[in-house]
Motif scaffolding. Structure first.
Motif, PDB file in Angstrom:
ATOM      1  N   SER A 150       0.814  -1.221   0.000  1.00  0.00           N
ATOM      2  CA  SER A 150       0.000   0.000   0.000  1.00  0.00           C
ATOM      3  C   SER A 150       0.844   1.267   0.000  1.00  0.00           C
ATOM      4  O   SER A 150       0.399   2.311  -0.484  1.00  0.00           O
ATOM      5  N   PHE A 151       2.057   1.189   0.542  1.00  0.00           N
ATOM      6  CA  PHE A 151       2.926   2.367   0.574  1.00  0.00           C
ATOM      7  C   PHE A 151       3.212   2.870  -0.836  1.00  0.00           C
ATOM      8  O   PHE A 151       3.195   4.069  -1.108  1.00  0.00           O
ATOM      9  N   LYS A 152       3.483   1.933  -1.764  1.00  0.00           N
ATOM     10  CA  LYS A 152       3.788   2.322  -3.142  1.00  0.00           C
ATOM     11  C   LYS A 152       2.573   2.956  -3.810  1.00  0.00           C
ATOM     12  O   LYS A 152       2.703   3.937  -4.559  1.00  0.00           O
ATOM     13  N   ILE A 153       1.383   2.416  -3.536  1.00  0.00           N
ATOM     14  CA  ILE A 153       0.166   3.004  -4.106  1.00  0.00           C
ATOM     15  C   ILE A 153       0.000   4.439  -3.616  1.00  0.00           C
ATOM     16  O   ILE A 153      -0.285   5.356  -4.405  1.00  0.00           O
ATOM     17  N   LYS A 205      -2.789   1.680 -14.022  1.00  0.00           N
ATOM     18  CA  LYS A 205      -1.478   1.054 -13.923  1.00  0.00           C
ATOM     19  C   LYS A 205      -0.483   1.932 -13.173  1.00  0.00           C
ATOM     20  O   LYS A 205       0.314   1.444 -12.370  1.00  0.00           O
ATOM     21  N   PHE A 206      -0.524   3.247 -13.424  1.00  0.00           N
ATOM     22  CA  PHE A 206       0.409   4.165 -12.773  1.00  0.00           C
ATOM     23  C   PHE A 206       0.313   4.069 -11.252  1.00  0.00           C
ATOM     24  O   PHE A 206       1.321   4.165 -10.551  1.00  0.00           O
ATOM     25  N   LEU A 207      -0.886   3.877 -10.744  1.00  0.00           N
ATOM     26  CA  LEU A 207      -1.079   3.856  -9.292  1.00  0.00           C
ATOM     27  C   LEU A 207      -0.740   2.509  -8.660  1.00  0.00           C
ATOM     28  O   LEU A 207      -0.217   2.466  -7.547  1.00  0.00           O
ATOM     29  N   VAL A 208      -1.041   1.409  -9.341  1.00  0.00           N
ATOM     30  CA  VAL A 208      -0.959   0.114  -8.647  1.00  0.00           C
ATOM     31  C   VAL A 208       0.027  -0.892  -9.231  1.00  0.00           C
ATOM     32  O   VAL A 208       0.373  -1.872  -8.566  1.00  0.00           O
ATOM     33  N   SER A 209       0.502  -0.682 -10.452  1.00  0.00           N
ATOM     34  CA  SER A 209       1.332  -1.702 -11.092  1.00  0.00           C
ATOM     35  C   SER A 209       2.574  -2.039 -10.285  1.00  0.00           C
ATOM     36  O   SER A 209       2.857  -3.206  -9.987  1.00  0.00           O
ATOM     37  N   GLU A 210       3.348  -1.026  -9.917  1.00  0.00           N
ATOM     38  CA  GLU A 210       4.623  -1.266  -9.240  1.00  0.00           C
ATOM     39  C   GLU A 210       4.455  -1.726  -7.792  1.00  0.00           C
ATOM     40  O   GLU A 210       5.419  -2.160  -7.167  1.00  0.00           O
ATOM     41  N   SER A 211       3.237  -1.640  -7.278  1.00  0.00           N
ATOM     42  CA  SER A 211       2.991  -2.109  -5.905  1.00  0.00           C
ATOM     43  C   SER A 211       2.895  -3.623  -5.829  1.00  0.00           C
ATOM     44  O   SER A 211       2.950  -4.198  -4.741  1.00  0.00           O
ATOM     45  N   GLY A 212       2.758  -4.286  -6.983  1.00  0.00           N
ATOM     46  CA  GLY A 212       2.427  -5.701  -6.996  1.00  0.00           C
ATOM     47  C   GLY A 212       3.598  -6.624  -7.278  1.00  0.00           C
ATOM     48  O   GLY A 212       4.475  -6.336  -8.101  1.00  0.00           O
ATOM     49  N   TYR A 213       3.609  -7.766  -6.575  1.00  0.00           N
ATOM     50  CA  TYR A 213       4.600  -8.820  -6.746  1.00  0.00           C
ATOM     51  C   TYR A 213       3.845 -10.144  -6.857  1.00  0.00           C
ATOM     52  O   TYR A 213       2.953 -10.417  -6.063  1.00  0.00           O
ATOM     53  N   PHE A 214       4.213 -10.936  -7.857  1.00  0.00           N
ATOM     54  CA  PHE A 214       3.572 -12.237  -8.022  1.00  0.00           C
ATOM     55  C   PHE A 214       4.605 -13.313  -7.722  1.00  0.00           C
ATOM     56  O   PHE A 214       5.651 -13.390  -8.388  1.00  0.00           O
ATOM     57  N   LEU A 215       4.318 -14.123  -6.713  1.00  0.00           N
ATOM     58  CA  LEU A 215       5.260 -15.134  -6.245  1.00  0.00           C
ATOM     59  C   LEU A 215       4.801 -16.525  -6.694  1.00  0.00           C
ATOM     60  O   LEU A 215       3.641 -16.902  -6.505  1.00  0.00           O
ATOM     61  N   CYS A 244       9.893 -14.306  -8.375  1.00  0.00           N
ATOM     62  CA  CYS A 244       9.050 -13.130  -8.204  1.00  0.00           C
ATOM     63  C   CYS A 244       8.919 -12.412  -9.537  1.00  0.00           C
ATOM     64  O   CYS A 244       9.923 -12.066 -10.174  1.00  0.00           O
ATOM     65  N   LEU A 245       7.684 -12.181  -9.975  1.00  0.00           N
ATOM     66  CA  LEU A 245       7.400 -11.389 -11.166  1.00  0.00           C
ATOM     67  C   LEU A 245       6.984  -9.994 -10.714  1.00  0.00           C
ATOM     68  O   LEU A 245       6.051  -9.848  -9.914  1.00  0.00           O
ATOM     69  N   LYS A 246       7.697  -8.984 -11.209  1.00  0.00           N
ATOM     70  CA  LYS A 246       7.464  -7.613 -10.782  1.00  0.00           C
ATOM     71  C   LYS A 246       6.326  -6.970 -11.587  1.00  0.00           C
ATOM     72  O   LYS A 246       5.863  -7.493 -12.583  1.00  0.00           O
ATOM     73  N   ASN A 247       5.929  -5.774 -11.139  1.00  0.00           N
ATOM     74  CA  ASN A 247       4.847  -5.011 -11.779  1.00  0.00           C
ATOM     75  C   ASN A 247       3.574  -5.850 -11.915  1.00  0.00           C
ATOM     76  O   ASN A 247       2.928  -5.884 -12.960  1.00  0.00           O
ATOM     77  N   ALA A 248       3.212  -6.490 -10.835  1.00  0.00           N
ATOM     78  CA  ALA A 248       2.071  -7.410 -10.861  1.00  0.00           C
ATOM     79  C   ALA A 248       0.814  -6.822 -10.239  1.00  0.00           C
ATOM     80  O   ALA A 248      -0.136  -7.543  -9.962  1.00  0.00           O
ATOM     81  N   GLU A 276      -4.519 -13.144  -2.568  1.00  0.00           N
ATOM     82  CA  GLU A 276      -3.959 -11.804  -2.640  1.00  0.00           C
ATOM     83  C   GLU A 276      -3.671 -11.319  -1.223  1.00  0.00           C
ATOM     84  O   GLU A 276      -4.486 -11.506  -0.317  1.00  0.00           O
ATOM     85  N   ILE A 277      -2.502 -10.706  -1.060  1.00  0.00           N
ATOM     86  CA  ILE A 277      -2.062 -10.186   0.231  1.00  0.00           C
ATOM     87  C   ILE A 277      -1.802  -8.692   0.084  1.00  0.00           C
ATOM     88  O   ILE A 277      -1.281  -8.237  -0.936  1.00  0.00           O
ATOM     89  N   MET A 278      -2.141  -7.930   1.113  1.00  0.00           N
ATOM     90  CA  MET A 278      -1.862  -6.493   1.121  1.00  0.00           C
ATOM     91  C   MET A 278      -0.981  -6.165   2.313  1.00  0.00           C
ATOM     92  O   MET A 278      -1.259  -6.601   3.443  1.00  0.00           O
ATOM     93  N   ILE A 279       0.095  -5.433   2.044  1.00  0.00           N
ATOM     94  CA  ILE A 279       0.952  -4.951   3.128  1.00  0.00           C
ATOM     95  C   ILE A 279       0.481  -3.554   3.494  1.00  0.00           C
ATOM     96  O   ILE A 279       0.509  -2.636   2.663  1.00  0.00           O
ATOM     97  N   LEU A 280       0.018  -3.398   4.709  1.00  0.00           N
ATOM     98  CA  LEU A 280      -0.547  -2.140   5.183  1.00  0.00           C
ATOM     99  C   LEU A 280       0.084  -1.787   6.520  1.00  0.00           C
ATOM    100  O   LEU A 280       0.003  -2.571   7.464  1.00  0.00           O
ATOM    101  N   ASN A 281       0.731  -0.629   6.564  1.00  0.00           N
ATOM    102  CA  ASN A 281       1.414  -0.188   7.789  1.00  0.00           C
ATOM    103  C   ASN A 281       2.400  -1.240   8.310  1.00  0.00           C
ATOM    104  O   ASN A 281       2.504  -1.492   9.513  1.00  0.00           O
ATOM    105  N   GLY A 282       3.089  -1.876   7.363  1.00  0.00           N
ATOM    106  CA  GLY A 282       4.113  -2.849   7.732  1.00  0.00           C
ATOM    107  C   GLY A 282       3.605  -4.230   8.065  1.00  0.00           C
ATOM    108  O   GLY A 282       4.397  -5.139   8.326  1.00  0.00           O
ATOM    109  N   LYS A 283       2.292  -4.436   8.068  1.00  0.00           N
ATOM    110  CA  LYS A 283       1.712  -5.740   8.386  1.00  0.00           C
ATOM    111  C   LYS A 283       1.067  -6.338   7.139  1.00  0.00           C
ATOM    112  O   LYS A 283       0.596  -5.600   6.268  1.00  0.00           O
ATOM    113  N   ASP A 284       1.048  -7.661   7.055  1.00  0.00           N
ATOM    114  CA  ASP A 284       0.447  -8.324   5.896  1.00  0.00           C
ATOM    115  C   ASP A 284      -0.945  -8.845   6.251  1.00  0.00           C
ATOM    116  O   ASP A 284      -1.168  -9.407   7.327  1.00  0.00           O
ATOM    117  N   PHE A 285      -1.868  -8.621   5.323  1.00  0.00           N
ATOM    118  CA  PHE A 285      -3.260  -9.038   5.498  1.00  0.00           C
ATOM    119  C   PHE A 285      -3.707  -9.808   4.266  1.00  0.00           C
ATOM    120  O   PHE A 285      -3.451  -9.387   3.133  1.00  0.00           O
TER     121      PHE A 285
END
Length: 412
Positions: free
Chosen positions: A33-36, A273-283, A360-364, A383-392
């Motif tokens: 979420s920080f990147k977004i 894409k500008f807002l969310v692409s770089e925030s994503g990682y596909f493992l 890891c595939l970037k820009n996911a 799907e996992i979201m990192i928010l304030n340093g914690k994963d949900f």
């Protein structure tokens, strides 16, 4: 806070991603979420010279409800292209008037549903425009113009050229005016979107020129919507849209337009894409290493059913072996487990891959999970979201129950 975020160097540590893969399993989408937030603030800051500026997140990039809620909290509006996206936006807490519905090739019935929900609407079809005017002459709408501009990373993502199905050709403006006169329909804004992955700002400026010229003939509009299409980098040295130069040019030209137009209007952008692409990682986990006479394949526990962009758009996504980052480099073709040609990356230089490694595939973050399917009856991933340093966990991994949920068995 804005300046602090702009100056921070953003990184996600490989060790953290490996921990998430072990905790939640693979395949797995991870969004930070920080990147977004940083991208949203970067956009706002770039156009801070414009008094009335609105950023509408193009949610088709990623419609997870939690991402919508996060952007709503940041102050974003919402760009939607289906009535289902409208409903998701309302559920995420967006006010109806902060949602713009810009459909393509839908029936008047779907547009009527949007009217009932009270959202703003952009129409791009003369037939639907005429039907709408007959039904709702007092409901002001926007018009999507086709500027006949070829722009975008490739033909599949170029949507503003003369043969595109999107928008009303600016050569058809006289016809559009006749419909407006006959129905009494009022126009509140003009919209344009020419494509995705646009690196040359001349395409945006050419489109702006056409929109400004068209808007002069409509003295009572409230907004001009430039859509989006900003290119993000896919590799360390990849080109991207020069947002600084673009914002400087657009701000100057928009101010000049407002002066000649006679009053201030709102400028809207619709980045996805500008807002969310770089925030994503596909493992993904490596199932097998397969040698042929000419190629070394790394076969993983996913496929284009989860991540279709490389196959569908010939899109490049950087692939990294995060579980063996210090291994010697070798060349691999990374492929999936779908019973079709199913390639994530051809002949890539990657640190030595072993069975069981995590790639890891970037820009996911954009147009990845949102375009996923159950092809080959495979489950869609978590799907996992990192928010304030914690994963949900924000979407559970599917099961056979999900595959069968809407199946109606009959006696055969």
């Amino acid at each position: 806070m804005m300046k602090e975020l702009e100056n921070m160097i953003y990184t996600v540590h490989k060790e953290h991603l490996i921990q998430l893969a072990k905790k939640y399993g693979t395949p797995l989408y991870v969004y930070d979420s920080f990147k977004i937030k940083k991208q949203y603030i970067k956009m706002i800051k770039a156009f801070s010279g414009i008094k009335n500026i609105i950023i509408n997140y193009a949610c088709k990039a990623n419609t997870n409800l939690n991402i919508l809620k996060f952007l709503q909290k940041l102050g974003s509006g919402l760009d939607t292209v289906s009535i289902q996206e409208v409903e998701l936006g309302l559920k995420a807490g967006f006010h109806p008037k902060k949602i713009i519905f810009t459909p393509n090739c839908v029936s008047i019935q779907e547009v009527k549903k949007a009217v009932n929900l009270g959202v703003r609407i952009n129409l791009d079809n003369l037939s639907v425009l005429e039907q709408f005017g007959e039904c709702y002459p007092d409901y002001s709408i926007g018009i999507r113009i086709n500027p006949h501009i070829m722009a975008g990373g490739n033909y599949k993502i170029s949507v503003g050229h003369i043969d595109s199905k999107f928008g009303i050709s600016y050569y058809q403006i006289p016809h559009m005016k006749r419909i407006l006169k006959n129905t009494g329909l009022k126009i509140e804004g003009l919209h344009m979107h020419t494509g995705s992955d646009i690196s040359d700002i001349k395409s945006f400026l050419e489109g702006a020129k056409i929109l400004f010229k068209t808007a002069i003939d409509f003295p009572n509009i409230d907004y001009i919507d430039f859509g989006s299409g900003f290119k993000v980098p896919y590799t360390k040295n990849d080109i991207k849209t020069d947002l600084t130069s673009l914002s400087k040019e657009i701000t100057e030209k928009f101010k000049d337009f407002c002066t000649s137009y006679g009053h201030q209007i709102t400028l809207i952008f619709e980045p996805g894409k500008f807002l969310v692409s770089e925030s994503g990682y596909f493992l993904v986990s490596v199932n097998v290493i397969k040698h042929t006479t000419s190629t070394v394949f790394a076969g993983v526990d996913s496929g284009f059913n989860h991540f279709i962009r490389p196959m569908f758009y010939d899109a490049y996504h950087y692939i990294e072996n995060i579980s063996n980052p210090n291994g010697r480099f070798r060349f691999y073709t990374v492929v999936g487990y779908i019973c079709e040609s199913d390639t994530f990356g051809f002949n890539r230089k990657i640190t030595e891959i072993r069975e069981g490694d995590i790639l890891c595939l970037k820009n996911a973050g954009a147009y990845c999970f949102s375009m996923s399917s159950n092809y080959n009856s495979r489950y869609r991933p978590s799907e996992i979201m990192i928010l304030n340093g914690k994963d949900f966990i924000i979407r559970k991994r599917e099961t056979m129950q999900d595959i069968l949920r809407n199946i109606v068995e009959i006696d055969i």
